[in-house]
Design an enzyme around this catalytic site. Structure first.
Site, PDB file in Angstrom:
ATOM      1  N   CYS A 126       0.826  -1.206   0.000  1.00 44.55           N
ATOM      2  CA  CYS A 126       0.000   0.000   0.000  1.00 44.55           C
ATOM      3  C   CYS A 126       0.864   1.262   0.000  1.00 44.55           C
ATOM      4  CB  CYS A 126      -0.983  -0.045   1.165  1.00 44.55           C
ATOM      5  SG  CYS A 126      -2.371   1.113   0.965  1.00 44.55           S
ATOM      6  N   HIS A 234      -3.727  -5.396   0.749  1.00 45.75           N
ATOM      7  CA  HIS A 234      -3.174  -5.735   2.064  1.00 45.75           C
ATOM      8  C   HIS A 234      -3.122  -7.251   2.273  1.00 45.75           C
ATOM      9  CE1 HIS A 234      -2.908  -1.715   3.958  1.00 45.75           C
ATOM     10  NE2 HIS A 234      -3.808  -1.414   3.040  1.00 45.75           N
ATOM     11  N   GLU A 236      -1.234  -8.794   4.212  1.00 43.63           N
ATOM     12  CA  GLU A 236      -0.914  -9.115   5.607  1.00 43.63           C
ATOM     13  C   GLU A 236      -2.156  -9.423   6.434  1.00 43.63           C
ATOM     14  OE1 GLU A 236      -2.375  -5.004   6.100  1.00 43.63           O
ATOM     15  OE2 GLU A 236      -1.214  -6.041   4.550  1.00 43.63           O
TER      16      GLU A 236
END
Length: 269
Positions: A126, A234, A236
């Site tokens: 990002c 994202h 993660e």
């Protein structure tokens, strides 16, 4: 322990895990200034990349940058709630209500250039992807949602976090690319929580994946680095539940382990 975690466990001939730098961001709480890093970014790096995170404060400037890099086998640039100062890519600020983190800007941009010069693996998420682009001379759409032809890629701030990070749209890797081979599929579903995105690519960067509306969602730089890779979404978030995310973190981990092996070989020679 899962097979995914076993994959990046150091061998008996290479007991040292790779050290990965993670630059922190500014946050103010009740009149006190903090340097912070969200747990969700750290966890998959440890679990699926087999690396040791070193959190680096960005509030102290770049005087010790080279010393940090001396210990590093990789650089991991995370997302954040702040935007990059548009003056750093030659634009006026179109989103003055959004927070900025000038210290992180002025640390991460030289960090990226220095890491490339050393051949360190770099992974960005990002804001981290946007930093890489700006560091290499590219610029940013400050309001993707106001640009003709693009969708609104922002999350609804009123939604619960599990809804905000739920799959939102598809991303298509470039056909025949290493990323398409890594994922083993022509299309994946990703979350979407950003109002800004890459406009013009920085020097040496290439598109690796795009969204349905053509927005750049992943980049790499094969002419600049053995491993420089970044995504706009994202991975993660709850990475352990997403096989595509696990593969991404493993790929970064593999690159960092190769860096350790190469360093060990040079020292032994």
């Amino acid at each position: 322990m899962s097979d995914n975690k076993i994959r990046n466990t150091p061998s008996k001939n290479n007991l040292r895990k790779p050290v990965v730098l993670m630059s922190m961001g500014a946050q103010e709480r009740k009149g006190h200034d903090y340097q912070v890093m969200t747990h969700k970014y750290i966890q998959p790096l440890v679990e699926f990349s087999g690396c040791v995170p070193v959190l680096v404060p960005t509030c102290c400037g770049v005087d010790d940058l080279e010393q940090y890099l001396d210990m590093a086998d990789g650089v991991y640039l995370t997302g954040a709630g702040s935007n990059i100062d548009p003056a750093l890519y030659g634009q006026e600020n179109e989103t003055p209500s959004k927070g900025q983190d000038r210290d992180r800007d002025l640390f991460d941009l030289p960090l990226i250039r220095a890491a490339i010069a050393r051949g360190l693996p770099i992974f960005g998420i990002c804001r981290g992807m946007q930093e890489i682009n700006v560091a290499l001379g590219g610029d940013i759409y400050q309001k993707v949602y106001a640009e003709p032809g693009f969708n609104d890629h922002r999350e609804n701030p009123d939604d619960p976090v599990e809804v905000q990070y739920a799959p939102s749209h598809s991303v298509r890797p470039v056909v025949g690319s290493w990323f398409a081979e890594l994922l083993g599929k022509d299309e994946i579903q990703v979350n979407s929580l950003h109002g800004q995105a890459i406009r013009n690519l920085g020097k040496g960067l290439e598109v690796l994946a795009t969204a349905e509306d053509g927005l750049i969602e992943a980049i790499h730089a094969p002419s600049l680095s053995p491993f420089l890779f970044a995504v706009q979404w994202h991975p993660e978030w709850q990475a352990a539940l997403n096989p595509d995310s696990v593969k991404i973190f493993q790929a970064f981990g593999d690159a960092c382990h190769r860096r350790v092996a190469s360093r060990n070989s040079r020292q032994a020679a």
